[in-house]
Design an enzyme around this catalytic site. Structure first.
Site, PDB file in Angstrom:
ATOM      1  N   TRP A 114     -73.338 -11.929 -16.111  1.00 14.47           N
ATOM      2  CA  TRP A 114     -74.584 -12.305 -15.419  1.00 14.47           C
ATOM      3  C   TRP A 114     -75.582 -11.149 -15.509  1.00 14.47           C
ATOM      4  O   TRP A 114     -76.774 -11.344 -15.764  1.00 14.47           O
ATOM      5  CB  TRP A 114     -74.315 -12.613 -13.943  1.00 14.47           C
ATOM      6  CG  TRP A 114     -74.065 -14.058 -13.624  1.00 14.47           C
ATOM      7  CD1 TRP A 114     -72.883 -14.628 -13.296  1.00 14.47           C
ATOM      8  CD2 TRP A 114     -75.034 -15.127 -13.599  1.00 14.47           C
ATOM      9  NE1 TRP A 114     -73.051 -15.977 -13.058  1.00 14.47           N
ATOM     10  CE2 TRP A 114     -74.363 -16.306 -13.238  1.00 14.47           C
ATOM     11  CE3 TRP A 114     -76.407 -15.180 -13.845  1.00 14.47           C
ATOM     12  CZ2 TRP A 114     -75.002 -17.532 -13.124  1.00 14.47           C
ATOM     13  CZ3 TRP A 114     -77.064 -16.407 -13.729  1.00 14.47           C
ATOM     14  CH2 TRP A 114     -76.362 -17.554 -13.368  1.00 14.47           C
ATOM     15  N   TRP A 116     -91.408 -15.770  -3.246  1.00 11.96           N
ATOM     16  CA  TRP A 116     -90.233 -14.980  -3.607  1.00 11.96           C
ATOM     17  C   TRP A 116     -90.590 -13.539  -3.965  1.00 11.96           C
ATOM     18  O   TRP A 116     -89.778 -12.630  -3.804  1.00 11.96           O
ATOM     19  CB  TRP A 116     -89.483 -15.633  -4.773  1.00 11.96           C
ATOM     20  CG  TRP A 116     -90.303 -15.816  -6.028  1.00 11.96           C
ATOM     21  CD1 TRP A 116     -91.050 -16.901  -6.375  1.00 11.96           C
ATOM     22  CD2 TRP A 116     -90.453 -14.886  -7.106  1.00 11.96           C
ATOM     23  NE1 TRP A 116     -91.662 -16.714  -7.590  1.00 11.96           N
ATOM     24  CE2 TRP A 116     -91.311 -15.483  -8.065  1.00 11.96           C
ATOM     25  CE3 TRP A 116     -89.956 -13.604  -7.365  1.00 11.96           C
ATOM     26  CZ2 TRP A 116     -91.680 -14.852  -9.256  1.00 11.96           C
ATOM     27  CZ3 TRP A 116     -90.324 -12.972  -8.554  1.00 11.96           C
ATOM     28  CH2 TRP A 116     -91.173 -13.583  -9.477  1.00 11.96           C
ATOM     29  N   TRP A 168     -83.596 -13.380  -7.203  1.00  6.16           N
ATOM     30  CA  TRP A 168     -84.650 -13.967  -6.373  1.00  6.16           C
ATOM     31  C   TRP A 168     -85.195 -15.249  -6.992  1.00  6.16           C
ATOM     32  O   TRP A 168     -85.422 -16.244  -6.288  1.00  6.16           O
ATOM     33  CB  TRP A 168     -85.773 -12.950  -6.136  1.00  6.16           C
ATOM     34  CG  TRP A 168     -85.483 -12.137  -4.923  1.00  6.16           C
ATOM     35  CD1 TRP A 168     -84.893 -10.909  -4.862  1.00  6.16           C
ATOM     36  CD2 TRP A 168     -85.708 -12.535  -3.560  1.00  6.16           C
ATOM     37  NE1 TRP A 168     -84.742 -10.517  -3.554  1.00  6.16           N
ATOM     38  CE2 TRP A 168     -85.233 -11.491  -2.733  1.00  6.16           C
ATOM     39  CE3 TRP A 168     -86.266 -13.658  -2.961  1.00  6.16           C
ATOM     40  CZ2 TRP A 168     -85.304 -11.537  -1.340  1.00  6.16           C
ATOM     41  CZ3 TRP A 168     -86.329 -13.717  -1.574  1.00  6.16           C
ATOM     42  CH2 TRP A 168     -85.854 -12.667  -0.783  1.00  6.16           C
ATOM     43  N   TRP A 223     -97.254 -21.499  -1.464  1.00  2.00           N
ATOM     44  CA  TRP A 223     -96.494 -20.673  -0.535  1.00  2.00           C
ATOM     45  C   TRP A 223     -97.288 -20.462   0.745  1.00  2.00           C
ATOM     46  O   TRP A 223     -98.515 -20.457   0.729  1.00  2.00           O
ATOM     47  CB  TRP A 223     -96.182 -19.310  -1.162  1.00  2.00           C
ATOM     48  CG  TRP A 223     -95.393 -19.356  -2.444  1.00  2.00           C
ATOM     49  CD1 TRP A 223     -95.861 -19.113  -3.697  1.00  2.00           C
ATOM     50  CD2 TRP A 223     -93.999 -19.656  -2.591  1.00  2.00           C
ATOM     51  NE1 TRP A 223     -94.850 -19.232  -4.627  1.00  2.00           N
ATOM     52  CE2 TRP A 223     -93.689 -19.565  -3.968  1.00  2.00           C
ATOM     53  CE3 TRP A 223     -92.979 -19.987  -1.687  1.00  2.00           C
ATOM     54  CZ2 TRP A 223     -92.413 -19.799  -4.467  1.00  2.00           C
ATOM     55  CZ3 TRP A 223     -91.705 -20.212  -2.182  1.00  2.00           C
ATOM     56  CH2 TRP A 223     -91.432 -20.122  -3.563  1.00  2.00           C
ATOM     57  N   ASN A 225     -73.516  -9.643  -1.863  1.00  2.00           N
ATOM     58  CA  ASN A 225     -74.178 -10.567  -2.787  1.00  2.00           C
ATOM     59  C   ASN A 225     -74.351 -11.975  -2.208  1.00  2.00           C
ATOM     60  O   ASN A 225     -75.396 -12.606  -2.387  1.00  2.00           O
ATOM     61  CB  ASN A 225     -73.408 -10.652  -4.106  1.00  2.00           C
ATOM     62  CG  ASN A 225     -74.192 -11.415  -5.166  1.00  2.00           C
ATOM     63  OD1 ASN A 225     -75.320 -11.051  -5.489  1.00  2.00           O
ATOM     64  ND2 ASN A 225     -73.617 -12.499  -5.667  1.00  2.00           N
ATOM     65  N   GLU A 244     -69.389 -11.712 -13.678  1.00  2.00           N
ATOM     66  CA  GLU A 244     -70.487 -11.021 -12.996  1.00  2.00           C
ATOM     67  C   GLU A 244     -71.108  -9.960 -13.914  1.00  2.00           C
ATOM     68  O   GLU A 244     -72.327  -9.750 -13.896  1.00  2.00           O
ATOM     69  CB  GLU A 244     -69.993 -10.369 -11.701  1.00  2.00           C
ATOM     70  CG  GLU A 244     -69.615 -11.376 -10.613  1.00  2.00           C
ATOM     71  CD  GLU A 244     -70.773 -12.270 -10.217  1.00  2.00           C
ATOM     72  OE1 GLU A 244     -71.874 -11.751  -9.951  1.00  2.00           O
ATOM     73  OE2 GLU A 244     -70.579 -13.504 -10.181  1.00  2.00           O
TER      74      GLU A 244
END
Length: 481
Positions: free
Chosen positions: A281, A363, A386, A310, A345, A278
């Site tokens: 990341w 988004w 996102w 969208w 998360n 993590e």
């Protein structure tokens, strides 16, 4: 005289720029308050409050080192060069030290400040601090930035085997300077003070950050892989806000994790390995910011997805924002965000995929709303998450993989404990019905809870159709460069 310009590095321990400045000579610290800039970045009021509270705690730590803290005001970053130059001239500053920040606005700001100072013979030194590896130093064989996390991680592992980034030693106390520290404001105009309950969840200061880190890595990290996806369990470190503000460093986190796993980061305890992943990341998304500046400019990482049609659905968006979608796991997660400034998360992924797939809403609407409410708001991590969820980003979830929020709820909140915490009107339902109260047909006890605003099956088909219609449809296999 040296100046350290504090930004997202609100600590004295393991602070590269602070140590470098104090090694060079007498040091003064400055923090810049830029409310209009923060507004343009959608910084949450609870985040601004958290940073100010940490700055007040940091002032005390700096005083113990005889480093005065002064506050300058520059409403927007284009005014930063003049504000800092004035300060440097007033105090006879010869060198300015900063820890690197990433993103196009941050980079431009630092370049402009460095140029203005250079004209007056003042040095500007930028230090690697919030990352393990300098962006541009972890590249593909063809010399590009990585687009896939697993490949990026492999190179990071190889580098870590060779050398683990060292924690920087705390500088010794300097001789007293005859400069008075400024008062840290308790509030900045335009950013409301959050509730006492929210503030109590996030105490300020390095000692609290280190306490959380030690408590997590002493014991909880060993269960991290098994428990991190269950929002009703205390399975996560609760350090993200402290990392975003730089109250604790990634290096401190890495070393604590290594101590919990006998020095191993690839093998050994699965929880420790997963948590180090993590941290990587987090590193990866900051490298992406530098390598692909378009993601700093509200653009999709995958350009072909810019053509996605969208939906303009303000009522659906508002229902999602307020936790009134009729899907308990979504609504509970959104209420957690609104009340605490934080969201688990796993739930971030579920609510993001619901907004972008089931509601087919851009988004960027979700990214902005999260930043406006997150106490741990971080451009790289928030944008990366996102875009992953919406299948527009690097290493993205394939467009046809769409979480079913109800089955996610049943899997990760099987007893409905998390839902009952945040949606008390459903507290009397049993663990089967609580995930889908609409199936009860509005029976007594759920009358106050809304019906689902969208059908999961048909909305999933709508999303698949929208993605399939893109001119260059997203490949089903990932680009592994």
């Amino acid at each position: 005289m040296q100046l350290i310009w504090l930004r997202s590095d609100l600590r004295v321990h393991d602070n590269t720029a602070l140590s470098a400045a104090m090694e060079q000579g007498p040091t003064l610290a400055v923090y810049m308050i830029s409310p209009e800039q923060w507004h343009s970045h959608d910084d949450a009021p609870c985040k601004v409050d958290f940073w100010l509270r940490n700055l007040a705690a940091l002032k005390i730590e700096l005083q113990a080192l005889n480093v005065p803290l002064v506050i300058v005001h520059a409403a927007t970053w284009d005014k930063a060069p003049k504000a800092l130059l004035t300060l440097c001239t007033t105090h006879g500053i010869e060198q300015v030290h900063v820890n690197e920040e990433y993103g196009v606005n941050e980079t431009r700001r630092d370049e402009d400040v460095a140029a203005a100072l250079d004209k007056h013979g003042i040095g500007f030194h930028s230090h690697l601090d919030q990352l393990f590896f300098k962006p541009g130093s972890v590249l593909t064989k063809s010399g590009g930035y990585f687009k896939v996390f697993t490949q990026f991680r492999k190179v990071c592992y190889a580098r870590l085997h060779y050398s683990v980034p060292a924690v920087v030693r705390l500088p010794g106390k300097q001789s007293a300077l005859h400069i008075k520290s400024d008062d840290v404001p308790e509030q900045v105009t335009g950013f409301a003070t959050p509730s006492d309950a929210l503030r109590a969840l996030w105490p300020a200061g390095e000692s609290e950050a280190r306490r959380r880190l030690e408590a997590f890595t002493d014991e909880q990290v060993h269960y991290y892989q098994d428990e991190r996806d269950f929002p009703a369990k205390p399975g996560t470190s609760q350090l993200s806000a402290y990392l975003a503000a730089g109250v604790v460093s990634p290096r401190q986190c890495l070393h604590a994790a290594l101590r919990s796993n006998n020095g191993e980061f690839e093998t050994g305890n699965a929880g420790s390995v997963t948590w180090i992943n993590e941290l990587l990341w987090r590193e990866f998304y900051k490298h992406v910011l530098v390598g692909f500046p378009r993601v700093s400019r509200h653009r999709a990482f995958r350009p072909e997805t810019e053509a996605l049609k969208w939906r303009h659905a303000p009522k659906d968006l508002e229902a999602w924002q307020q936790g009134r979608t009729g899907l308990p796991i979504i609504d509970a997660a959104m209420r957690q965000l609104l009340e605490t400034g934080w969201m688990h998360n796993r739930l971030r992924m579920i609510v993001a995929m619901y907004l972008t797939k089931n509601l087919l809403i851009d988004w960027r609407e979700g990214e902005r709303f999260f930043m406006q409410h997150l106490i741990d708001g971080d451009l790289a991590a928030n944008n990366g998450g996102w875009q992953w969820s919406s299948s527009t980003g690097t290493d993205a979830s394939p467009y046809f993989r769409i979480f079913n929020p109800q089955s996610q709820s049943e899997r990760f909140d099987p007893e409905g404990r998390f839902i009952k915490t945040w949606i008390p009107e459903l507290a009397d339902l049993n663990k089967r019905d609580i995930h889908n109260p609409s199936a009860l047909g509005g029976l007594f006890g759920v009358a106050d809870y809304p019906a689902p605003i969208v059908d999961l099956k048909s909305s999933r088909e709508r999303a698949l159709t929208a993605f399939k219609s893109l001119p260059h449809r997203q490949a089903e296999t990932q680009d592994h460069e």
